[in-house]
Design an enzyme around this catalytic site. Structure first.
Site, short mmCIF file in Angstrom:
data_model
loop_
_atom_site.label_atom_id
_atom_site.label_comp_id
_atom_site.label_asym_id
_atom_site.label_seq_id
_atom_site.Cartn_x
_atom_site.Cartn_y
_atom_site.Cartn_z
N HIS A 158 0.72 -0.66 -0.14
CA HIS A 158 -0.01 0.07 -0.31
C HIS A 158 0.42 1.02 -0.18
O HIS A 158 0.42 2.75 0.36
CB HIS A 158 -0.83 0.31 1.85
CG HIS A 158 -1.91 -1.27 1.45
ND1 HIS A 158 -3.24 -1.23 0.32
CD2 HIS A 158 -2.21 -1.81 2.31
CE1 HIS A 158 -3.73 -2.41 0.50
NE2 HIS A 158 -3.61 -2.34 1.62
N ASP A 193 -2.33 -10.55 -1.97
CA ASP A 193 -3.80 -10.45 -0.92
C ASP A 193 -4.08 -9.54 -0.66
O ASP A 193 -5.15 -9.59 -2.44
CB ASP A 193 -2.65 -9.05 -1.38
CG ASP A 193 -2.73 -8.04 0.78
OD1 ASP A 193 -1.92 -8.55 2.31
OD2 ASP A 193 -4.29 -7.81 1.31
N HIS A 195 -6.06 -7.41 -0.39
CA HIS A 195 -6.83 -5.51 -0.53
C HIS A 195 -5.52 -5.48 -1.92
O HIS A 195 -4.29 -5.77 -2.05
CB HIS A 195 -5.98 -5.18 0.61
CG HIS A 195 -6.64 -4.61 1.48
ND1 HIS A 195 -5.92 -6.05 2.79
CD2 HIS A 195 -7.87 -5.19 2.07
CE1 HIS A 195 -6.47 -6.14 4.18
NE2 HIS A 195 -7.77 -5.35 4.32
N ASP A 282 -3.74 -12.88 3.76
CA ASP A 282 -5.41 -12.60 4.42
C ASP A 282 -6.97 -12.95 3.45
O ASP A 282 -7.87 -12.16 4.14
CB ASP A 282 -5.38 -11.24 4.55
CG ASP A 282 -4.44 -10.36 3.60
OD1 ASP A 282 -4.07 -10.47 2.88
OD2 ASP A 282 -4.07 -8.71 3.87
#
Length: 340
Positions: A158, A193, A195, A282
C-alpha cells in the site's frame, strides 16, 4: 528453499488505529512474526539473516525526502511534543500536487494516506530491515534459487513513492522487483493479498518494464476503496502493463484460481524472467478482515500454479493477520511451491 528474516522487524509495535470512530490497537501486531516463523518451520525452510544493501535500492523507488521523513520524523516531532509515543497524522493533504513543506505537521499530513501507519522511535529500524529482507530474498533468486521467501514486516504494497498507508511504509515487493530489474531481470509483480496493491500500482503505473497484477476483493466495498478497478490498466507507456482482477467479496478457491489463471497467462505473455509474489495470506476464510474465503488447501493450489510458470519466484510477505491458521496458511503455500 530459503527464508529471510531480521529480528529488528519485531520492534515496530503500532498501537494506534481509528475504526468506527474509536482508537484501537493496530492489527499489525509483532506477534504475527512468531506465527509466520512457525509456518516457515513447518514448511522446512532454512532461515537466513537479511543483508544490508544500504539506502540506494530504497531510493530507486522512494524519494529522498520521504525516506528522510520516515527515518527522522519521530525525533523531530518529539522535540516539539514531549513524551510522544507515536507520530499519527491529524490531517491528510487533500492534494499532493502542491508546494512541499518541511514543517513537521505538514510533512506528516503529506506523507500519510490514512491513520494506520503510526511511527514510534523504534519503527524506522523495522521498516528499513523489512525492505532489506526483501532485497536479500532477491539476492537468493539472483544466485540461482528457484524460490525464496522474505518475511518482511511491516508490509509494503500500500506504500506509494512517498505516501504511507494500510500498515505499509516502504514498498518491499516493488523495491525487490526494481532491484531484480536493475540486475537484468524482467520482473512481474503478482499481488495475491486480499487488498488491492494500490501503492505498487501507483509506482509502476506509467512503466512498461515491470508488469503489475493484483487479485483482491472488489474495492467497490473493500479497502483501499479508491483504486483496484478492472478498468485501471496503466498510463502512458504503461498502458496494458497493469492488470487488476477484483473478486466479489466472499469469493472462494475456485473463483480465485480462475482469476489466477488469467494473471499467469499475462505473466507468460509479458515474457517475465522472474516473479515477485506480494504474498498476502489475508484472503483466508478466517482472516479478521473477511474479504475472501480462500482455504488453507487453496493456498497450496495457488502456489503450485505459480510454480507452474517455471520461473524463479520471490515471495515477499504482505498481509495476513492474527488468527489460529496464519502459520498453517503460510506452510500450505510454501509447501505447495516446493511440492510443485
Amino acid at each position: 528453499m530459503k527464508a529471510v528474516f531480521d529480528e529488528r522487524q519485531r520492534q515496530h509495535d503500532p498501537q494506534f488505529r481509528l475504526q468506527d470512530g474509536k482508537v484501537i490497537v493496530n492489527p499489525d501486531r509483532p506477534e504475527r512474526v512468531g506465527e509466520l516463523l512457525k509456518g516457515v518451520g513447518k514448511a522446512g525452510l532454512v532461515l537466513t539473516e537479511a543483508a544490508d544493501h544500504g539506502m540506494a535500492p530504497l531510493a530507486a523507488l522512494h524519494t529522498p525526502r520521504y525516506l528522510d521523513y520516515l527515518r527522522n520524523i519521530h525525533a523531530r516531532r518529539s522535540a516539539l511534543a514531549a513524551g510522544l509515543a507515536e507520530v499519527v497524522p491529524g490531517r491528510i493533504a487533500p492534494d499532493r500536487n502542491v508546494h512541499y513543506s518541511y514543517e513537521t505537521e505538514a510533512q506528516i499530513g503529506y506523507h500519510n494516506a490514512d491513520t494506520s501507519c503510526p511511527i514510534s522511535a523504534a519503527s524506522w529500524d523495522a521498516i528499513y530491515w523489512s525492505a532489506q529482507t526483501a532485497l536479500t530474498g532477491a539476492d537468493l533468486v539472483l544466485a540461482g534459487e528457484r524460490a525464496a521467501y522474505a518475511l518482511s514486516r511491516p508490509s509494503g504494497h500500500h506504500a506509494y513513492r512517498e505516501v504511507s498507508g494500510g500498515f505499509c511504509f516502504l514498498n518491499n515487493s516493488g523495491i525487490a522487483a526494481e532491484y531484480l530489474r536493475s540486475k537484468g531481470h524482467r520482473p512481474a509483480i503478482l499481488d495475491i493479498d486480499v487488498h488491492h496493491g494500490n501503492g505498487t500500482q501507483g509506482i509502476f503505473y506509467d512503466r512498461d518494464d515491470v508488469l503489475t497484477i493484483s487479485l483482491h476483493a472488489d474495492p467497490a466495498e473493500f479497502y483501499p476503496f479508491y483504486s483496484g478497478g478492472a478498468q485501471e490498466c496503466g498510463a502512458g507507456r504503461g498502458v496494458g502493463y497493469n492488470l487488476n482482477l477484483p473478486l466479489a467479496r466472499g469469493a472462494g478457491d475456485e473463483a480465485y484460481l480462475a482469476a489466477l489463471d488469467r494473471a499467469l497467462g499475462q505473466i507468460a505473455a509479458f515474457g517475465a524472467s522472474a516473479v515477485v509474489v506480494a504474498l498476502g495470506l489475508d484472503a483466508h476464510e478466517d482472516d479478521p478482515f473477511q474479504g475472501l474465503k480462500v482455504t488453507a488447501a487453496g493456498f497450496s493450489r495457488i502456489a503450485r500454479r505459480i510454480a507452474g510458470l517455471g520461473l524463479p519466484v520471490l515471495n515477499v510477505q504482505e498481509g495476513g493477520y492474527m488468527q489460529p491458521a496464519l502459520g498453517d496458511n503460510l506452510a500450505s503455500y510454501l509447501g505447495g511451491l516446493q511440492g510443485a
